[in-house]
Design an enzyme around this catalytic site. Sequence first.
Site: not given
Ligand code: 13P
Length: 256
Positions: A10-12, A95, A97, A166, A172, A211, A234-235
């Site tokens: 997930n590149w966000k 998600h 976010e 999640e 994050g 994470s 994510g990250g």
């Molecule tokens: P991180 O891997 O940056 O913690 O993010 C997880 C996430 O929200 C994937 O959708």
Amino acid sequence: MTKKLLVIANWKMNPDSPGRAVRLAKEVEKGLRGVKNVSVVIAPPYPFLESAGRALKRAKLGAQDLFWQNVGPYTGEVSWRQLKHLKVKYVILGHSERRIHLGETDQVINKKIKAAIKAGFIPVLAVGEQKRMSNKKMHRALLRQLSGDLAGVSARAFRKGVIAYEPVWAIGTGLSATPRHAKKALGMIKEILAGLWKTKKVSTPVLYGGSVKAGNAAAFVSTKGGAMQGMLVGGASLKPKEFIGIVRNSSSINVK
Ligand code: 13P
């Protein structure tokens, strides 16, 4: 392990230019050569879906959201039908976010899930508790999300669907949940789905997200650890070496 693991990037809202997006997609694609036991999905932001998607062969393309109407006066939205013209196969929905920053409710997510299924996408429904809490409260939070997001969605309709667990407190932060905690959530989610669908056997894959790094990935998918069916990253998905490490480390765990 019989089923293939699923690792979704997930590149966000990253990266900040089309050139960087294509480069990232190419590097990941190169790193996937020879990987067997893992299906990989890359979910770039909308503006890069087409260009990054073109660079993918082994990895499948995912979107980070969709709107339930097909066309019309919905400023700023992107419909399932528009996404159908790209190579999109998976759609991340619900998600945290989007729930937090855009006020997405379970009713809204429910409409999106239904539209995604109708359009033939594989929905990846993200759920998870906001903060660390007791088992009872965590169960209640997951029940509220899953029953709202999947209201009127049968086991048959969701047969290709995926749940991503999640915990918001692990996203994050660099502080992932323990594989043991993920396994506990997996049990709760399966039990809740069994209740919603009135069935004993739930085969829906459940991924872990929050994470995830190359160093902790294997523990989430090993049967002695979290026993999850994959990960939503994510990250670390923005760093090709790290992301490939996640894929390869979890793949080797499952080689029979
Ligand atoms: P991180 O891997 O940056 O913690 O993010 C997880 C996430 O929200 C994937 O959708």
